[in-house]
Motif scaffolding. Structure first.
Motif, PDB file in Angstrom:
ATOM      1  N   TYR A  26       0.732  -1.014  -0.019  1.00 34.16           N
ATOM      2  CA  TYR A  26      -0.099  -0.043   0.016  1.00 34.16           C
ATOM      3  C   TYR A  26       0.875   1.255   0.277  1.00 34.16           C
ATOM      4  CZ  TYR A  26      -4.233  -2.496  -0.122  1.00 34.16           C
ATOM      5  OH  TYR A  26      -5.418  -3.372  -0.523  1.00 34.16           O
ATOM      6  N   GLN A  27       2.081   1.087   0.391  1.00 31.82           N
ATOM      7  CA  GLN A  27       2.778   2.414   0.230  1.00 31.82           C
ATOM      8  C   GLN A  27       3.129   2.802  -1.243  1.00 31.82           C
ATOM      9  OE1 GLN A  27       6.660   1.387   2.378  1.00 31.82           O
ATOM     10  NE2 GLN A  27       5.582   1.159   4.258  1.00 31.82           N
ATOM     11  N   LYS A  28       3.291   1.610  -2.244  1.00 41.28           N
ATOM     12  CA  LYS A  28       3.386   1.775  -3.583  1.00 41.28           C
ATOM     13  C   LYS A  28       2.121   1.967  -4.252  1.00 41.28           C
ATOM     14  CE  LYS A  28       6.771  -1.815  -3.831  1.00 41.28           C
ATOM     15  NZ  LYS A  28       7.341  -3.331  -4.796  1.00 41.28           N
ATOM     16  N   VAL A  29       1.053   1.628  -3.747  1.00 38.87           N
ATOM     17  CA  VAL A  29      -0.426   1.648  -4.318  1.00 38.87           C
ATOM     18  C   VAL A  29      -0.737   3.357  -4.456  1.00 38.87           C
ATOM     19  CG1 VAL A  29      -2.903   1.668  -3.903  1.00 38.87           C
ATOM     20  CG2 VAL A  29      -1.566  -0.441  -3.783  1.00 38.87           C
ATOM     21  N   ASP A  45      -5.458   2.396   8.723  1.00 39.03           N
ATOM     22  CA  ASP A  45      -5.403   0.911   8.983  1.00 39.03           C
ATOM     23  C   ASP A  45      -5.862   0.071   7.877  1.00 39.03           C
ATOM     24  OD1 ASP A  45      -8.251   1.567   9.094  1.00 39.03           O
ATOM     25  OD2 ASP A  45      -8.489   0.916  11.084  1.00 39.03           O
ATOM     26  N   HIS A  46      -5.951   0.303   6.591  1.00 43.61           N
ATOM     27  CA  HIS A  46      -6.349  -0.465   5.437  1.00 43.61           C
ATOM     28  C   HIS A  46      -5.395  -1.638   5.188  1.00 43.61           C
ATOM     29  CE1 HIS A  46      -8.434  -1.676   1.841  1.00 43.61           C
ATOM     30  NE2 HIS A  46      -7.304  -1.519   1.365  1.00 43.61           N
ATOM     31  N   VAL A  50      -6.376  -5.716   5.223  1.00 40.84           N
ATOM     32  CA  VAL A  50      -6.036  -6.622   3.963  1.00 40.84           C
ATOM     33  C   VAL A  50      -5.289  -7.699   4.514  1.00 40.84           C
ATOM     34  CG1 VAL A  50      -5.155  -6.676   1.796  1.00 40.84           C
ATOM     35  CG2 VAL A  50      -6.423  -4.453   2.283  1.00 40.84           C
ATOM     36  N   ALA A  51      -4.283  -7.466   5.352  1.00 39.73           N
ATOM     37  CA  ALA A  51      -3.269  -8.461   5.822  1.00 39.73           C
ATOM     38  C   ALA A  51      -4.136  -9.573   6.509  1.00 39.73           C
ATOM     39  CB  ALA A  51      -2.296  -7.980   6.694  1.00 39.73           C
ATOM     40  N   LEU A  52      -5.057  -8.994   7.433  1.00 36.85           N
ATOM     41  CA  LEU A  52      -6.121  -9.816   8.146  1.00 36.85           C
ATOM     42  C   LEU A  52      -6.949 -10.828   7.124  1.00 36.85           C
ATOM     43  CD1 LEU A  52      -7.058  -7.956  11.229  1.00 36.85           C
ATOM     44  CD2 LEU A  52      -5.198  -9.747  11.199  1.00 36.85           C
ATOM     45  N   GLU A  66     -14.117 -11.772  12.541  1.00 37.85           N
ATOM     46  CA  GLU A  66     -14.273 -11.451  13.952  1.00 37.85           C
ATOM     47  C   GLU A  66     -14.288 -10.041  14.461  1.00 37.85           C
ATOM     48  OE1 GLU A  66     -11.915 -14.158  16.140  1.00 37.85           O
ATOM     49  OE2 GLU A  66     -12.793 -15.731  15.299  1.00 37.85           O
ATOM     50  N   ARG A  67     -13.287  -9.328  13.647  1.00 33.27           N
ATOM     51  CA  ARG A  67     -13.021  -7.909  13.993  1.00 33.27           C
ATOM     52  C   ARG A  67     -13.739  -6.917  13.168  1.00 33.27           C
ATOM     53  NH1 ARG A  67      -6.726  -7.124  14.572  1.00 33.27           N
ATOM     54  NH2 ARG A  67      -7.286  -4.970  14.573  1.00 33.27           N
ATOM     55  N   PHE A  68     -13.920  -7.240  11.926  1.00 25.30           N
ATOM     56  CA  PHE A  68     -14.231  -6.344  11.109  1.00 25.30           C
ATOM     57  C   PHE A  68     -15.738  -6.608  10.261  1.00 25.30           C
ATOM     58  CE2 PHE A  68      -9.785  -5.528  10.970  1.00 25.30           C
ATOM     59  CZ  PHE A  68      -9.973  -4.667  11.853  1.00 25.30           C
ATOM     60  N   GLY A  69     -16.170  -7.919  10.248  1.00 25.51           N
ATOM     61  CA  GLY A  69     -17.387  -8.326   9.744  1.00 25.51           C
ATOM     62  C   GLY A  69     -17.448  -9.337   8.643  1.00 25.51           C
ATOM     63  N   GLY A  70     -15.954  -9.576   8.299  1.00 28.44           N
ATOM     64  CA  GLY A  70     -15.930 -10.611   7.149  1.00 28.44           C
ATOM     65  C   GLY A  70     -16.343 -10.385   5.875  1.00 28.44           C
ATOM     66  N   TYR A  71     -17.133 -11.128   4.969  1.00 25.96           N
ATOM     67  CA  TYR A  71     -17.174 -11.001   3.729  1.00 25.96           C
ATOM     68  C   TYR A  71     -18.347  -9.775   3.444  1.00 25.96           C
ATOM     69  CZ  TYR A  71     -18.528 -11.960  -1.094  1.00 25.96           C
ATOM     70  OH  TYR A  71     -18.830 -11.868  -2.436  1.00 25.96           O
ATOM     71  N   PRO A  72     -19.447  -9.611   4.204  1.00 33.16           N
ATOM     72  CA  PRO A  72     -20.415  -8.327   3.846  1.00 33.16           C
ATOM     73  C   PRO A  72     -19.412  -7.230   3.890  1.00 33.16           C
ATOM     74  CG  PRO A  72     -21.467 -10.124   5.412  1.00 33.16           C
ATOM     75  CD  PRO A  72     -19.950 -10.496   5.189  1.00 33.16           C
TER      76      PRO A  72
END
Length: 154
Positions: A26-29, A45-46, A50-52, A66-72
């Motif tokens: 993401y430093q490159k992006v 924190d993107h 993405v790592a998780l 568990e932390r961010f809601g998964g696929y939805p």
């Protein structure tokens, strides 16, 4: 390591490897001509998210779900972005360049699984980003394993 050998997540080096990959990526992006516009309002924190997500997809802990809601949540983050084919292809290309740079495994089984998921996931993200797209009914992240190329079976 399970009875059938390491997961793709473990083979790559676990959480530290996936975090290293996304931090450098993401430093490159944000400097990339094609990708920077898509990530102009990226939260700090993107890369961690993405790592998780990648870790979970490749057999690591279900921390993203568990932390961010998964696929939805993953689908919601892509809605309305209208990712173009050249942006999708550049995302994959830059991810692979970064994988080399940060020292992710370069053996055929790992790269086969990694590339296959990057192609699959980026194409689903592009489809879900289109105006009026109707995402599938999936509730969970698609888990990705070795497929036909497990280590030691070359």
């Amino acid at each position: 390591m399970g009875d059938t050998g390491p997961t793709v997540y473990e083979w790559a080096g676990g959480a530290e490897a996936w975090h290293r990959l996304t931090e450098v990526f993401y430093q490159k992006v944000v400097k990339d001509e094609l990708l920077a516009p898509l990530f102009a309002h990226m939260e700090p924190d993107h890369p961690e998210h993405v790592a998780l997500m990648l870790g979970e997809v490749f057999g690591g802990p279900a921390d993203y779900t568990e932390r961010f809601g998964g696929y939805p949540r993953l689908v919601a983050r892509h809605r309305g972005r209208d990712i173009q084919p050249e942006q999708r292809a550049r995302w994959v290309e830059l991810m692979l360049e970064t994988a080399d740079e940060v020292g992710l495994p370069d053996d055929a089984p790992f790269r086969s699984a990694f590339v296959a998921y990057l192609e699959f996931g980026s194409r689903r993200a592009m489809a879900n980003s289109k105006p009026g797209a109707t995402p599938g009914r999936r509730e969970t992240l698609k888990l990705w394993g070795w497929g036909e190329a497990a280590p030691g079976e070359e």
